[in-house]
Design a protein around this motif. Sequence first.
Motif, short mmCIF file in Angstrom:
data_model
loop_
_atom_site.label_atom_id
_atom_site.label_comp_id
_atom_site.label_asym_id
_atom_site.label_seq_id
_atom_site.Cartn_x
_atom_site.Cartn_y
_atom_site.Cartn_z
N SER A 156 0.71 -1.26 -0.18
CA SER A 156 -0.05 0.01 -0.05
C SER A 156 0.84 1.21 0.07
CB SER A 156 -0.92 0.06 1.24
OG SER A 156 -0.35 -0.10 2.56
N CYS A 207 1.86 1.88 -3.54
CA CYS A 207 0.77 2.18 -4.30
C CYS A 207 0.50 3.80 -4.38
CB CYS A 207 -0.56 1.35 -4.03
SG CYS A 207 -0.51 -0.33 -4.69
N ILE A 208 0.50 4.20 -2.93
CA ILE A 208 0.51 5.56 -2.35
C ILE A 208 1.33 6.45 -3.17
CG2 ILE A 208 0.32 7.20 -0.61
CD1 ILE A 208 -1.17 4.81 1.07
N ARG A 240 1.12 6.62 -6.89
CA ARG A 240 -0.12 7.42 -7.14
C ARG A 240 0.26 9.01 -7.04
NH1 ARG A 240 -3.98 7.99 -2.52
NH2 ARG A 240 -2.27 9.41 -1.92
N ASP A 241 1.15 9.46 -6.08
CA ASP A 241 1.52 10.74 -5.73
C ASP A 241 2.45 11.18 -6.82
OD1 ASP A 241 -0.08 10.81 -3.48
OD2 ASP A 241 1.87 10.64 -2.17
N LEU A 262 2.52 10.13 -10.07
CA LEU A 262 1.69 10.17 -11.20
C LEU A 262 0.84 11.43 -11.23
CD1 LEU A 262 0.78 6.34 -11.91
CD2 LEU A 262 2.05 7.63 -13.18
N THR A 263 0.43 11.82 -10.05
CA THR A 263 -0.50 13.03 -10.12
C THR A 263 0.40 14.13 -10.11
OG1 THR A 263 -2.01 11.79 -8.41
CG2 THR A 263 -2.08 14.16 -8.31
N ARG A 299 7.91 -0.06 -9.05
CA ARG A 299 6.62 -0.05 -9.72
C ARG A 299 6.69 -0.67 -11.17
NH1 ARG A 299 1.74 -2.24 -9.42
NH2 ARG A 299 0.66 -1.27 -10.75
N GLU A 306 -0.18 2.91 -17.10
CA GLU A 306 0.61 3.54 -15.93
C GLU A 306 2.10 3.25 -16.34
OE1 GLU A 306 1.34 2.14 -11.47
OE2 GLU A 306 -0.23 1.29 -12.55
#
Length: 79
Positions: free
Chosen positions: A19, A22-23, A26-27, A29-30, A46, A62
């Motif tokens: 997790s 993933c977090i 995500r940050d 990619l954002t 990743r 992704e």
Amino acid sequence: MFSNIFDVVDKAIFLKKSSDLCIGVRDILTACQISNAAEHKLALKRIEQLWNAKPDTGLGNELDNLVDIVCQYEEQLLS
């Protein structure tokens, strides 16, 4: 389901690491950028997980995005 407490602890550690990855991704990619060596390491991890993703799928996209972001970061380090 679990034969002993060590199995439970191992599973909990695995889930937390997963997790956290993933977090972090995500940050990245954002923001569409990598800000530091720790984020760079997360992105590479990743990418390794996604390496065989099929093109034009969610995972494939992704992968493409992460590769682009990593390349930009590495070019900045070299210049």
